[in-house]
Design a protein around this motif. Structure first.
Motif, short mmCIF file in Angstrom:
data_model
loop_
_atom_site.label_atom_id
_atom_site.label_comp_id
_atom_site.label_asym_id
_atom_site.label_seq_id
_atom_site.Cartn_x
_atom_site.Cartn_y
_atom_site.Cartn_z
N ARG A 152 0.84 -1.19 0.00
CA ARG A 152 0.00 0.00 0.00
C ARG A 152 0.88 1.24 0.00
O ARG A 152 1.84 1.31 0.77
CB ARG A 152 -0.91 0.00 1.23
CG ARG A 152 -2.03 -1.03 1.12
CD ARG A 152 -2.63 -1.38 2.47
NE ARG A 152 -1.74 -2.08 3.36
CZ ARG A 152 -1.39 -3.38 3.25
NH1 ARG A 152 -1.83 -4.09 2.25
NH2 ARG A 152 -0.59 -3.94 4.13
N VAL A 176 0.97 5.35 0.55
CA VAL A 176 0.26 6.43 1.22
C VAL A 176 0.81 7.74 0.67
O VAL A 176 2.02 7.98 0.70
CB VAL A 176 0.47 6.39 2.75
CG1 VAL A 176 -0.32 7.50 3.43
CG2 VAL A 176 0.07 5.02 3.31
N VAL A 220 -4.61 6.28 0.65
CA VAL A 220 -3.94 4.98 0.65
C VAL A 220 -4.46 4.18 -0.53
O VAL A 220 -5.67 4.13 -0.77
CB VAL A 220 -4.23 4.20 1.95
CG1 VAL A 220 -3.51 2.85 1.94
CG2 VAL A 220 -3.84 5.01 3.17
N GLN A 221 -3.55 3.57 -1.27
CA GLN A 221 -3.95 2.79 -2.43
C GLN A 221 -3.14 1.49 -2.47
O GLN A 221 -1.92 1.52 -2.38
CB GLN A 221 -3.72 3.59 -3.70
CG GLN A 221 -4.23 2.90 -4.93
CD GLN A 221 -4.21 3.84 -6.13
OE1 GLN A 221 -4.25 5.05 -6.00
NE2 GLN A 221 -4.13 3.25 -7.31
N PRO A 222 -3.82 0.35 -2.62
CA PRO A 222 -3.07 -0.90 -2.79
C PRO A 222 -2.44 -0.93 -4.19
O PRO A 222 -3.04 -0.44 -5.15
CB PRO A 222 -4.13 -1.99 -2.64
CG PRO A 222 -5.42 -1.31 -2.97
CD PRO A 222 -5.26 0.14 -2.62
N PHE A 265 5.14 3.73 2.25
CA PHE A 265 4.79 2.47 1.61
C PHE A 265 4.79 1.40 2.69
O PHE A 265 5.66 1.38 3.55
CB PHE A 265 5.80 2.13 0.52
CG PHE A 265 5.46 0.87 -0.22
CD1 PHE A 265 4.57 0.91 -1.28
CD2 PHE A 265 5.98 -0.34 0.18
CE1 PHE A 265 4.22 -0.25 -1.95
CE2 PHE A 265 5.63 -1.51 -0.48
CZ PHE A 265 4.75 -1.46 -1.55
N GLU A 266 3.78 0.52 2.63
CA GLU A 266 3.68 -0.53 3.64
C GLU A 266 3.30 -1.84 2.98
O GLU A 266 2.49 -1.88 2.05
CB GLU A 266 2.63 -0.14 4.68
CG GLU A 266 2.61 -1.01 5.91
CD GLU A 266 1.68 -2.21 5.81
OE1 GLU A 266 1.85 -3.14 6.59
OE2 GLU A 266 0.80 -2.23 4.93
N THR A 312 7.40 -0.85 6.81
CA THR A 312 7.05 0.48 6.32
C THR A 312 8.30 1.17 5.79
O THR A 312 9.35 1.12 6.42
CB THR A 312 6.44 1.34 7.45
OG1 THR A 312 5.31 0.66 7.97
CG2 THR A 312 6.01 2.70 6.94
#
Length: 135
Positions: A27, A29, A38-40, A71-72, A87
């Motif tokens: 994901r 951010v 937030v977007q996958p 980013f996670e 992260t």
């Protein structure tokens, strides 16, 4: 790795990068209209950089203006109660150099969404941290 009182192990930068390389989805951010979004995304870890393939007109493409992004990625097994979370924070950039575009196009990075995905975002991970759930 150090185990803290909550049963989580802090991971080194190298351990975090090794784990990121094992999963294709994370994901990102970024800021959209002054709010966090937030977007996958599908991604590929290219050395120490996170590479994302998207379309030029996507909302995500707006995050490539040398903006700071997070980013996670994670993995969790609810039956075994084990997992990890990593992260990364760094600057994102749109790839415009033809040689770099050709190199990135050869990476094993596929987009799960339909349509043309010929725009690349690279996040140069400056800060990386992670935790593993101790078993």
């Amino acid at each position: 790795m150090q185990l803290n009182s909550s049963g989580l192990q802090a991971l080194s930068r190298e351990e975090c990068l090794d784990l990121l390389a094992t999963t294709p989805i994370g994901r990102i951010v970024f800021t959209e209209h002054a709010l966090p979004a937030v977007q996958p995304v599908n991604f590929y870890l290219d050395g120490r950089s996170i590479v994302i393939r998207t379309s030029i007109g996507s909302k995500l493409a707006a995050a490539t203006r040398r903006a700071v992004v997070a980013f996670e990625a994670d993995e969790f097994d609810p039956e075994l109660r084990t997992g990890w979370s990593v992260t990364a924070v760094g600057y994102s950039r749109a790839v415009t150099d033809p040689a770099e575009l050709d190199r990135l196009a050869a990476l094993p990075l596929t987009a799960s969404a339909p349509g043309s995905r010929d725009h690349y975002i690279v996040v140069d991970a400056e800060q990386v941290s992670g935790r593993r759930i101790a078993d």
